[in-house]
Write an enzyme that holds these catalytic residues in place. Sequence first.
Site, PDB file in Angstrom:
ATOM      1  N   ASP A 230     -11.805   3.773  -2.321  1.00 46.47           N
ATOM      2  CA  ASP A 230     -10.680   4.425  -1.682  1.00 46.47           C
ATOM      3  C   ASP A 230      -9.450   4.153  -2.570  1.00 46.47           C
ATOM      4  OD1 ASP A 230      -9.052   5.836  -0.036  1.00 46.47           O
ATOM      5  OD2 ASP A 230      -9.768   4.929   1.811  1.00 46.47           O
TER       6      ASP A 230
HETATM    7  C1  BGC Z   1      -7.692   7.661   2.188  1.00 49.68           C
HETATM    8  C2  BGC Z   1      -8.939   8.432   1.841  1.00 49.68           C
HETATM    9  C3  BGC Z   1      -8.612   9.567   0.917  1.00 49.68           C
HETATM   10  C4  BGC Z   1      -7.926   9.011  -0.314  1.00 49.68           C
HETATM   11  C5  BGC Z   1      -7.571  10.060  -1.333  1.00 49.68           C
HETATM   12  C6  BGC Z   1      -6.924   7.276   0.961  1.00 49.68           C
HETATM   13  O1  BGC Z   1      -5.698   6.717   1.271  1.00 49.68           O
HETATM   14  O2  BGC Z   1      -8.047   6.501   2.923  1.00 49.68           O
HETATM   15  O3  BGC Z   1      -9.559   8.896   3.006  1.00 49.68           O
HETATM   16  O4  BGC Z   1      -9.773  10.262   0.585  1.00 49.68           O
HETATM   17  O5  BGC Z   1      -6.744   8.359   0.086  1.00 49.68           O
HETATM   18  O6  BGC Z   1      -6.543  10.841  -0.909  1.00 49.68           O
END
Ligand code: BGC
Length: 736
Positions: free
Chosen positions: A292
């Site tokens: 993430d």
């Molecule tokens: C979120 C994810 C997301 C990623 C990319 C993160 O902050 O938890 O779900 O896919 O950002 O945007």
Amino acid sequence: MKNLTFISCLLVSGWLTGATAADKNQPIYKDAKAPIEDRVNDLVSKMTLEEKVFQLNQYTLGRNNNANNLGEEVKNLPATLGSVIYFDEDPELRNAAQKKAMEESRLGIPIIFGYDVIHGFRTVYPISLGQACSWNTALVEDACAVAAQESRMSGVDWTFSPMIDVARDGRWGRVAEGYGEDPYTNAAFSAASVRGYQGKNLADGKQVAACLKHYIGYGASEAGRDYVYTEISNQSLWDTYLPPYEAGVKAGAATLMSSFNDISGTPGSANHYIMTEILKNRWKHDGFIVSDWSAVPQLIEQGHAANRKEAARLAFNAGLEMDMMGHCYDKYMAELVKEGKISMAQVDDAVKRVLRLKFRLGLFDNPYTPKTTAKERFLLPQSLATAEKLAEETIVLLKNENNLLPLNTKNKPTIAVVGPLAKNRPELLGSWYGHGHAENVLPINEALNAEFAGKANLIYADGCDFDGNDTAKFNEALSAAQKADIILLCMGEKKSWSGENASRSIIELPAIQEQFIAEMKKAGKPMVLVLANGRPLGLSKVEPLCDAIVEMWQPGVPGGKPLAGVLSGRVNPSGKLSITFPRSTGQIPVYYNQRKSARPNSGKYQDIPSTPLYEFGHGLSYSTFNYGDIKLAKETIKRNEKIVVEVPVTNASKRDGAEVIHWFISDPFCTITRPVKELKHFEKQLIKAGDTYVFRFEIDPMRDLSFVDSDGKRFLENGEYFVTVKDKKVKFTIED
Ligand code: BGC
């Protein structure tokens, strides 16, 4: 200058390089006809350590609209970069970056472009929590296929979706992004969305790679706050959190995203048991895991790694292949390999996983996204029809006293439409709305005007805002209500109140909305409460004041039209809750598949009933469905035998309607205690007025009655089991 241009033209066309002859000697990885594994192996064998490391990093490109992750636009992307989060909705910028990768990197390795396409790219459809209330996996698959097509044609090869975190705490804002509280439901929609996104051929220009997230247990965030610790026993991991991932992996999901949360002492992004032992060793997943956003350096904040280099080592050795915006792999991985702290074999394995997907997506052979106009790819009639159908099926009729709905328009009633959502477009998009545009959303007022033209007089008044304490417009709304025959209250949440980093400590409607509803009651007219929100709400204060309650969730671009159809009767509601609605926030966590109490008749709250306000699976219809008794083919079966159970359901009304059947299993006594009941199968069926449909479920003991221990080992015990549908229940026995 002219001469130079001429020479470079000759170079490109191959005249001076003897490309035709060289074609025969072209490397295997460039041969579109060679098997993918051969191409992957050939390419990796040619790569330097630095080139390998770059394949394992993801940066951003374009203007970012996610306030939680403000990635800077990277103008000078390294030509050897593995992946990019692409924030644009047009392929032009992507193609320029891709050109650099193809032409300026030594080996010409394409970039894979990802984006969060959660419930639609431009044709935004209902939030996932609402989608699950449709219980229509085929329709969700279709909607994901629409999202895939719009994404791929816009330059996105990979979506960070589906989110399949089982979530039982409505305070957590991300509850909106998943399919509710139940593992089986999340598993069913996990597989459906993977099928929709990926289709049969990832390289056909209309599909995207899926990413199961957030692996794993993020939904168990303590007290519903985001990014915090989660306490998950290995038993719960296997019982509750892993099944949706296993289903997604079986459906062929190309990738997974590691989770932010610390899982009982080992953060998800450094968890070897989860990422390597389960996913790679046991489930044999041959794709890769992306972290993430910045989850690798966040191992430091979590107290697991002392510095970024250690974070890179811990995450990578645990099985995390790609670093999203953490800048730990790009900086330290080569050093770690040289120091022998990371093995070259593991780097090769990680790079192969990334390249494999790039080959499967056809990126080596067709690296560029063909140019199309927005009109050619967005909001196509068929895409809009799918979104609308899905939005219709997500609507849950929670309450309908005296059959107030559908509205009786015989005498051309006057309807007072009040509340902050009555004329609003943007809030109906919900969280993570991709590239959705508010102007494409049909607001409730416009939908009602069209639906009730000539059939009812509609008068509008704002009444109150979503929150705050301004009561100045109460009077105007009350006088509209006094003139009306029926009051339609359009209430709920703003889109920013759910999604990432958007928890609420109290999940009732804000006080101003509750106060406003109580004020409208003074008009003494029947009241219909319409709700658009991104989580289950605690409605016990307002529920007694309203004659009917319609949960429309956040529907995306179809906006108010499906709701208008339900109010007029054009649409017969068929949605059922995928998550329990508590009576109050203090009841959380409350979910249907709890384990049993030692004293089932004690241990209740002193101030409120312990039962939910609306339970999982609740949802009314305009049709009346009568359930017959469950029929068992046999009462005793052998362990390896299957058993068919049937239940006849009659539509005893004059309206055709769709009914959803939930088949639950319960195991009264088990070595490892089981939940009170567990969903094992569901089916939705249109039943014509007066007809009877016999729903069938073939119970496969090993699949449906067995249980796992805390390391995922499966057991099936002889003895009694129950199968239930609504209030019908029958017993059967398993023996040797
Ligand atoms: C979120 C994810 C997301 C990623 C990319 C993160 O902050 O938890 O779900 O896919 O950002 O945007």
